[in-house]
Design a protein around this motif. Structure first.
Motif, mmCIF file in Angstrom:
data_model
loop_
_atom_site.group_PDB
_atom_site.id
_atom_site.type_symbol
_atom_site.label_atom_id
_atom_site.label_comp_id
_atom_site.label_asym_id
_atom_site.label_seq_id
_atom_site.Cartn_x
_atom_site.Cartn_y
_atom_site.Cartn_z
ATOM 1 N N ASP A 1 46.859 64.310 -2.925
ATOM 2 C CA ASP A 1 46.780 65.725 -3.317
ATOM 3 C C ASP A 1 45.350 66.178 -3.606
ATOM 4 O OD1 ASP A 1 46.210 64.484 -5.697
ATOM 5 O OD2 ASP A 1 47.894 65.326 -6.805
ATOM 6 N N GLY A 2 44.364 65.313 -3.388
ATOM 7 C CA GLY A 2 42.971 65.672 -3.646
ATOM 8 C C GLY A 2 42.564 65.583 -5.098
ATOM 9 N N LYS A 3 43.494 65.205 -5.991
ATOM 10 C CA LYS A 3 43.208 65.101 -7.423
ATOM 11 C C LYS A 3 43.348 63.667 -7.931
ATOM 12 C CE LYS A 3 44.948 69.785 -8.207
ATOM 13 N NZ LYS A 3 45.961 70.624 -8.931
ATOM 14 N N GLY A 4 43.294 62.743 -6.999
ATOM 15 C CA GLY A 4 43.403 61.341 -7.379
ATOM 16 C C GLY A 4 44.808 60.786 -7.321
ATOM 17 N N ASN A 5 45.781 61.610 -6.968
ATOM 18 C CA ASN A 5 47.163 61.149 -6.884
ATOM 19 C C ASN A 5 47.528 60.795 -5.448
ATOM 20 O OD1 ASN A 5 47.660 61.687 -9.686
ATOM 21 N ND2 ASN A 5 47.904 63.855 -9.172
ATOM 22 N N SER A 6 48.292 59.723 -5.300
ATOM 23 C CA SER A 6 48.748 59.289 -3.980
ATOM 24 C C SER A 6 50.195 58.824 -4.117
ATOM 25 C CB SER A 6 47.872 58.139 -3.462
ATOM 26 O OG SER A 6 48.269 57.749 -2.163
ATOM 27 N N VAL A 7 51.120 59.513 -3.457
ATOM 28 C CA VAL A 7 52.548 59.256 -3.636
ATOM 29 C C VAL A 7 53.181 58.838 -2.320
ATOM 30 C CG1 VAL A 7 52.728 60.860 -5.565
ATOM 31 C CG2 VAL A 7 53.144 61.668 -3.236
ATOM 32 N N LEU A 8 54.293 58.117 -2.438
ATOM 33 C CA LEU A 8 54.997 57.635 -1.268
ATOM 34 C C LEU A 8 55.782 58.750 -0.586
ATOM 35 C CD1 LEU A 8 55.977 55.077 0.398
ATOM 36 C CD2 LEU A 8 58.017 55.180 -1.054
ATOM 37 N N LYS A 9 55.734 58.759 0.760
ATOM 38 C CA LYS A 9 56.572 59.621 1.576
ATOM 39 C C LYS A 9 57.338 58.743 2.560
ATOM 40 C CE LYS A 9 55.469 63.532 -0.251
ATOM 41 N NZ LYS A 9 56.469 64.335 -0.990
ATOM 42 N N ARG A 10 58.610 59.115 2.775
ATOM 43 C CA ARG A 10 59.466 58.289 3.648
ATOM 44 C C ARG A 10 60.390 59.177 4.460
ATOM 45 N NH1 ARG A 10 64.684 55.107 2.564
ATOM 46 N NH2 ARG A 10 64.630 53.374 4.062
ATOM 47 N N VAL A 11 60.517 58.858 5.753
ATOM 48 C CA VAL A 11 61.476 59.499 6.642
ATOM 49 C C VAL A 11 62.446 58.422 7.113
ATOM 50 C CG1 VAL A 11 61.819 60.611 8.870
ATOM 51 C CG2 VAL A 11 59.940 61.335 7.398
ATOM 52 N N VAL A 12 63.731 58.705 6.968
ATOM 53 C CA VAL A 12 64.782 57.766 7.369
ATOM 54 C C VAL A 12 65.405 58.225 8.680
ATOM 55 C CG1 VAL A 12 66.979 56.722 6.694
ATOM 56 C CG2 VAL A 12 65.244 57.200 4.956
ATOM 57 N N PHE A 13 65.591 57.288 9.620
ATOM 58 C CA PHE A 13 66.217 57.580 10.900
ATOM 59 C C PHE A 13 67.716 57.275 10.808
ATOM 60 C CE2 PHE A 13 61.921 55.788 12.211
ATOM 61 C CZ PHE A 13 61.304 57.029 12.176
ATOM 62 N N ARG A 14 68.539 58.273 11.115
ATOM 63 C CA ARG A 14 69.978 58.099 11.047
ATOM 64 C C ARG A 14 70.528 57.617 12.382
ATOM 65 N NH1 ARG A 14 70.193 57.522 5.824
ATOM 66 N NH2 ARG A 14 69.512 59.382 4.661
ATOM 67 N N SER A 15 71.713 57.029 12.338
ATOM 68 C CA SER A 15 72.318 56.477 13.550
ATOM 69 C C SER A 15 72.717 57.554 14.555
ATOM 70 C CB SER A 15 73.558 55.647 13.183
ATOM 71 O OG SER A 15 74.501 56.432 12.465
ATOM 72 N N ASP A 16 72.882 58.801 14.083
ATOM 73 C CA ASP A 16 73.260 59.881 14.994
ATOM 74 C C ASP A 16 72.055 60.542 15.656
ATOM 75 O OD1 ASP A 16 72.125 61.196 12.874
ATOM 76 O OD2 ASP A 16 73.883 62.425 12.392
ATOM 77 N N GLY A 17 70.872 59.960 15.462
ATOM 78 C CA GLY A 17 69.672 60.489 16.091
ATOM 79 C C GLY A 17 68.893 61.462 15.240
ATOM 80 N N THR A 18 69.417 61.816 14.084
ATOM 81 C CA THR A 18 68.708 62.733 13.187
ATOM 82 C C THR A 18 67.847 61.926 12.211
ATOM 83 O OG1 THR A 18 70.518 62.759 11.579
ATOM 84 C CG2 THR A 18 70.573 64.397 13.352
ATOM 85 N N SER A 19 67.009 62.635 11.481
ATOM 86 C CA SER A 19 66.166 62.003 10.464
ATOM 87 C C SER A 19 66.024 62.951 9.286
ATOM 88 C CB SER A 19 64.786 61.663 11.032
ATOM 89 O OG SER A 19 64.118 62.828 11.479
ATOM 90 N N GLU A 20 65.688 62.377 8.135
ATOM 91 C CA GLU A 20 65.515 63.203 6.955
ATOM 92 C C GLU A 20 64.556 62.539 5.978
ATOM 93 O OE1 GLU A 20 69.471 63.597 5.469
ATOM 94 O OE2 GLU A 20 69.390 61.724 4.349
ATOM 95 N N PHE A 21 63.944 63.354 5.132
ATOM 96 C CA PHE A 21 63.024 62.851 4.122
ATOM 97 C C PHE A 21 63.811 62.265 2.953
ATOM 98 C CE2 PHE A 21 60.110 65.577 6.392
ATOM 99 C CZ PHE A 21 58.885 64.940 6.261
ATOM 100 N N GLU A 22 63.302 61.163 2.393
ATOM 101 C CA GLU A 22 63.820 60.604 1.155
ATOM 102 C C GLU A 22 62.644 60.383 0.211
ATOM 103 O OE1 GLU A 22 66.187 57.139 1.439
ATOM 104 O OE2 GLU A 22 67.915 58.177 2.310
ATOM 105 N N ASN A 23 62.816 60.736 -1.038
ATOM 106 C CA ASN A 23 61.747 60.609 -2.020
ATOM 107 C C ASN A 23 62.062 59.492 -3.010
ATOM 108 O OD1 ASN A 23 60.116 62.787 -1.080
ATOM 109 N ND2 ASN A 23 61.587 64.214 -1.993
ATOM 110 N N TYR A 24 61.122 58.566 -3.146
ATOM 111 C CA TYR A 24 61.214 57.511 -4.143
ATOM 112 C C TYR A 24 60.105 57.725 -5.157
ATOM 113 C CZ TYR A 24 64.227 55.018 -0.835
ATOM 114 O OH TYR A 24 65.237 54.674 0.020
ATOM 115 N N ASN A 25 60.431 57.606 -6.416
ATOM 116 C CA ASN A 25 59.438 57.799 -7.467
ATOM 117 C C ASN A 25 58.765 56.470 -7.802
ATOM 118 O OD1 ASN A 25 57.858 58.746 -9.527
ATOM 119 N ND2 ASN A 25 59.526 58.952 -10.996
#
Length: 397
Positions: A254-278
């Protein structure tokens, strides 16, 4: 005069007789002590040897086996508590390819770039695929190098991907079909070379599109279809992306010293979606195998703390003082103090892959394979030596 002499002789003999009597009594007592000791020894012998002997004879057991020395090697040990050893082998070409740049392992194959055309300049103008089972190497034909060097090779199945890079910046991402021998263009880039991550048919990379803009791309190497997952304006410099068969991860700043995890999950039907882990705001360089995620808690550190999470659960410390790391199907490979370690993700075992008398540098880990450099003989930074590349396969626990 005679009486005087006789009296004197009687006075001298009396002490001598007393001395003899005392010696006689001493030997008598000594014999009694010996007799008592002998009887006691006999009783003890019967207790310790006679009774067990009778017991062995009654049971029909060879009495001599009772007193054989116990050998520690014959004891049974708990094998579950002992980590399995991992055998390494060398990528050897008898000086044919001295330069073995960025070896990447995929199953039975290892890909690297090299200097194929001998000359004064050491440009990386060739791509080699080595088969670890047969020992055969293949210099890819019909590769067109437009710029300075082939770098950053990755491999998945029958598709190889690498960069045709300019030393001043910029270049292009190239694909190569190992079955047809066809090279194809994936994308041009104008700034720093992107880090490539590949799994199955999907290639992922984070590319700078300007000084303050980054784009996250996913490219299907079979259908040749690109997708822009996300555009970052005024980006603070996000981490490289890492992809598996079922997800991909990166760290967003974020430019302020913070760095967080980002994750995209691939579904079996060909779609994908974001999941957030803290995982907090100190996540750097995450890597995934679809089940576990590993990352460091410090940026640009030569000896940081390596954390691991299973299926988004609470992260735990895997190791400290880690220089570099990669993740395989069931393990994390990392380098520390010049040694390569393999930590199993489904057990508590960690195996030191390399020898203490060597110095090593991790190159890649993928699937069940690990590749690393043995740099023990690099006496000087500019020494022209045959690069020693080792590889190993990690067994299942």
């Amino acid at each position: 005069m005679r009486r005087h002499r006789h009296k004197s002789m009687t006075t001298v003999r009396q002490p001598m007789m007393l001395s003899r009597i005392k010696r006689s009594n001493f030997w008598a007592r000594f014999r009694i002590i010996l007799l008592v000791a002998g009887i006691a020894a006999g009783i003890l012998a019967v207790i310790f040897f006679g009774f067990p002997l009778v017991e062995d004879l009654i049971k029909g057991v060879d009495p001599s086996l009772r007193y054989q020395p116990k050998v520690e090697a014959s004891f049974t040990h708990e094998e579950e508590s002992v980590p399995q050893s991992i055998e390494s082998a060398e990528l050897y070409f008898d000086k044919k390819y001295q330069l073995k740049n960025e070896p990447y392992i995929d199953g039975d194959q290892i890909i690297f770039t090299t200097q194929a055309q001998k000359g004064v300049s050491q440009n990386l103008d060739g791509v080699v695929v080595y088969n670890t089972q047969t020992g055969e190497e293949r210099l890819l034909e019909n590769t067109e190098k437009k710029y300075d060097n082939f770098i950053c090779p990755v491999l998945s199945g029958n598709i190889a991907v690498f960069l045709d890079s300019m030393e001043a910046g910029g270049g292009r991402i190239l694909g190569y079909d190992l079955e047809t021998g066809e090279q194809f263009l994936i994308k041009e880039y104008a700034y720093a070379p992107p880090h490539l991550s590949m799994s199955g048919d999907l290639l992922a990379f984070m590319q700078w599109a300007g000084e303050e803009t980054q784009r996250l791309y996913v490219y299907n190497v079979q259908t040749r279809e690109p997708v822009t997952v996300k555009l970052y304006e005024a980006a603070a410099g996000n981490s490289d992306v890492d992809i598996s068969d079922s997800d991909m991860v990166w760290a967003e700043k974020d430019g302020k010293g913070n760095s967080v995890l980002k994750r995209v999950v691939f579904r079996s039907d060909g779609t994908s979606e974001f999941e957030n882990y803290n995982f907090g705001n100190a996540v750097y360089g995450p890597k995934t195998n679809g089940r576990q995620i590993v990352y460091k808690t410090e940026e640009n550190s030569i000896s940081g703390t390596l954390m691991i999470s299973t299926e988004g659960g609470e992260p735990t410390k895997l190791a400290e003082g880690v220089f570099d790391y990669e993740i395989g199907d069931n393990f994390v490979a990392y380098s520390k103090d010049g040694q390569i370690y393999v930590a199993y993700t489904n057990a508590a075992d960690t195996v030191q892959l390399t020898n203490e008398i060597t110095r090593n540098l991790l190159a890649s880990a993928n699937g069940n394979g690990v590749c690393y450099y043995d740099i023990t003989d690099k006496s000087t930074e500019n020494a022209v030596l045959d690069e020693v590349v080792q590889y190993a396969y990690v067994p299942e626990t």
